[in-house]
Write an enzyme that holds these catalytic residues in place. Structure first.
Site, PDB file in Angstrom:
ATOM      1  N   HIS A 173       0.843  -1.204   0.000  1.00 25.56           N
ATOM      2  CA  HIS A 173       0.000   0.000   0.000  1.00 25.56           C
ATOM      3  C   HIS A 173       0.882   1.259   0.000  1.00 25.56           C
ATOM      4  O   HIS A 173       0.638   2.209  -0.744  1.00 25.56           O
ATOM      5  CB  HIS A 173      -0.893   0.034   1.249  1.00 25.56           C
ATOM      6  N   LYS A 192     -18.325  -6.350   7.628  1.00 24.15           N
ATOM      7  CA  LYS A 192     -17.065  -7.077   7.475  1.00 24.15           C
ATOM      8  C   LYS A 192     -16.239  -6.920   8.740  1.00 24.15           C
ATOM      9  O   LYS A 192     -15.842  -5.815   9.089  1.00 24.15           O
ATOM     10  CB  LYS A 192     -16.313  -6.489   6.272  1.00 24.15           C
ATOM     11  N   ARG A 232      -1.801  -6.082  -8.434  1.00 27.50           N
ATOM     12  CA  ARG A 232      -0.710  -7.056  -8.289  1.00 27.50           C
ATOM     13  C   ARG A 232      -0.753  -8.101  -9.386  1.00 27.50           C
ATOM     14  O   ARG A 232       0.252  -8.437  -9.976  1.00 27.50           O
ATOM     15  CB  ARG A 232      -0.798  -7.751  -6.919  1.00 27.50           C
ATOM     16  N   SER A 275      -2.744  -8.060   2.824  1.00 31.35           N
ATOM     17  CA  SER A 275      -3.066  -7.871   4.238  1.00 31.35           C
ATOM     18  C   SER A 275      -3.492  -9.170   4.902  1.00 31.35           C
ATOM     19  O   SER A 275      -3.202  -9.401   6.083  1.00 31.35           O
ATOM     20  CB  SER A 275      -4.170  -6.824   4.399  1.00 31.35           C
TER      21      SER A 275
HETATM   22  P1  ADP Z   1      -9.776  -3.799  -0.312  1.00 34.23           P
HETATM   23  O1  ADP Z   1     -10.510  -4.496   0.780  1.00 34.23           O
HETATM   24  O2  ADP Z   1     -10.470  -2.580  -0.808  1.00 34.23           O
HETATM   25  O3  ADP Z   1      -9.273  -4.678  -1.416  1.00 34.23           O
HETATM   26  P2  ADP Z   1      -7.040  -3.629   0.563  1.00 34.23           P
HETATM   27  O4  ADP Z   1      -6.549  -2.965   1.786  1.00 34.23           O
HETATM   28  O5  ADP Z   1      -6.859  -5.102   0.480  1.00 34.23           O
HETATM   29  O6  ADP Z   1      -8.529  -3.190   0.457  1.00 34.23           O
HETATM   30  O7  ADP Z   1      -6.380  -2.994  -0.720  1.00 34.23           O
HETATM   31  C1  ADP Z   1      -6.492  -1.649  -1.058  1.00 34.23           C
HETATM   32  C2  ADP Z   1      -5.836  -1.419  -2.419  1.00 34.23           C
HETATM   33  O8  ADP Z   1      -4.445  -1.688  -2.340  1.00 34.23           O
HETATM   34  C3  ADP Z   1      -6.355  -2.351  -3.534  1.00 34.23           C
HETATM   35  O9  ADP Z   1      -6.356  -1.634  -4.756  1.00 34.23           O
HETATM   36  C4  ADP Z   1      -5.331  -3.434  -3.596  1.00 34.23           C
HETATM   37  O10 ADP Z   1      -5.274  -4.043  -4.866  1.00 34.23           O
HETATM   38  C5  ADP Z   1      -4.072  -2.648  -3.306  1.00 34.23           C
HETATM   39  N1  ADP Z   1      -3.010  -3.474  -2.757  1.00 34.23           N
HETATM   40  C6  ADP Z   1      -3.074  -4.356  -1.739  1.00 34.23           C
HETATM   41  N2  ADP Z   1      -1.870  -4.947  -1.529  1.00 34.23           N
HETATM   42  C7  ADP Z   1      -1.028  -4.427  -2.449  1.00 34.23           C
HETATM   43  C8  ADP Z   1       0.353  -4.656  -2.791  1.00 34.23           C
HETATM   44  N3  ADP Z   1       1.108  -5.554  -2.144  1.00 34.23           N
HETATM   45  N4  ADP Z   1       0.880  -3.939  -3.803  1.00 34.23           N
HETATM   46  C9  ADP Z   1       0.107  -3.050  -4.486  1.00 34.23           C
HETATM   47  N5  ADP Z   1      -1.187  -2.796  -4.242  1.00 34.23           N
HETATM   48  C10 ADP Z   1      -1.756  -3.484  -3.239  1.00 34.23           C
END
Ligand code: ADP
Length: 160
Positions: free
Chosen positions: A18, A42, A91, A129
């Site tokens: 992120h 959630k 990703r 995450s």
């Molecule tokens: P959500 O529940 O909205 O998917 P996340 O916190 O999982 O929330 O992800 C938020 C954003 O960050 C999404 O666009 C996701 O694809 C991106 N993201 C998550 N992990 C990574 C990573 N390792 N590298 C790049 N982008 C990421």
């Protein structure tokens, strides 16, 4: 006009993946709002407040980044904030398919808001995450997967 982007997500917890996306996007936008989605249905691992505190600690020295949370539709939140861009990270092809549907539906609801995607750097591709949560839950050391400013030990016992 000021270019404001909203980076919406669960950030449970915020990872170096992120962080990488947000820092790179600073060259594209004047302001980025990292908006934690508060989804009552959630169940999260870390509370909303903890997640916001963690993210704030990462960007304490960056005035162009603000941390907030929202409920409801992302596009409605963007309109309230005067943001014309939604930032998301990609990703894998699976991410693309998921993001494509959301972005196209958002476009149908709010034509003036553009979704902007940044491809993650190769070394951040496997980081998500949910795996980081599993490591923490199992008592492992997940520090290398979260920004240096986040000391996971400080948040022990703050799980929701
Ligand atoms: P959500 O529940 O909205 O998917 P996340 O916190 O999982 O929330 O992800 C938020 C954003 O960050 C999404 O666009 C996701 O694809 C991106 N993201 C998550 N992990 C990574 C990573 N390792 N590298 C790049 N982008 C990421």
């Amino acid at each position: 006009m000021k270019k404001i982007a909203v980076f919406p997500g669960s950030f449970d917890p915020f990872t170096i993946g992120h962080e990488g996306i947000v820092r790179r996007a600073l060259t594209l936008f004047d302001e980025i709002i990292i908006a934690v989605g508060a989804n009552a249905l959630k169940k999260s691992y870390y509370s909303l407040e903890t997640r916001k505190t963690m993210i704030s600690s990462v960007f304490a020295d960056e005035p162009r980044i603000n941390i907030d949370h929202y409920e409801g539709l992302t596009v409605d939140y963007c309109k309230r904030k005067g943001a014309n861009y939604i930032l998301r990270g990609l990703r894998t092809a699976a991410d693309f398919e998921f993001e494509r549907a959301i972005a196209q539906v958002n476009k149908a609801m709010a034509y003036d808001i553009e979704s902007v995607f940044l491809l993650t750097v190769p070394e951040h591709t496997p980081i998500n995450s949910s795996i980081v949560r599993d490591i923490i839950r199992s008592g492992g050391d997940a520090s290398r997967f979260v920004p240096a400013a986040i000391n996971l030990k400080d948040y022990r016992g703050e799980e929701d």
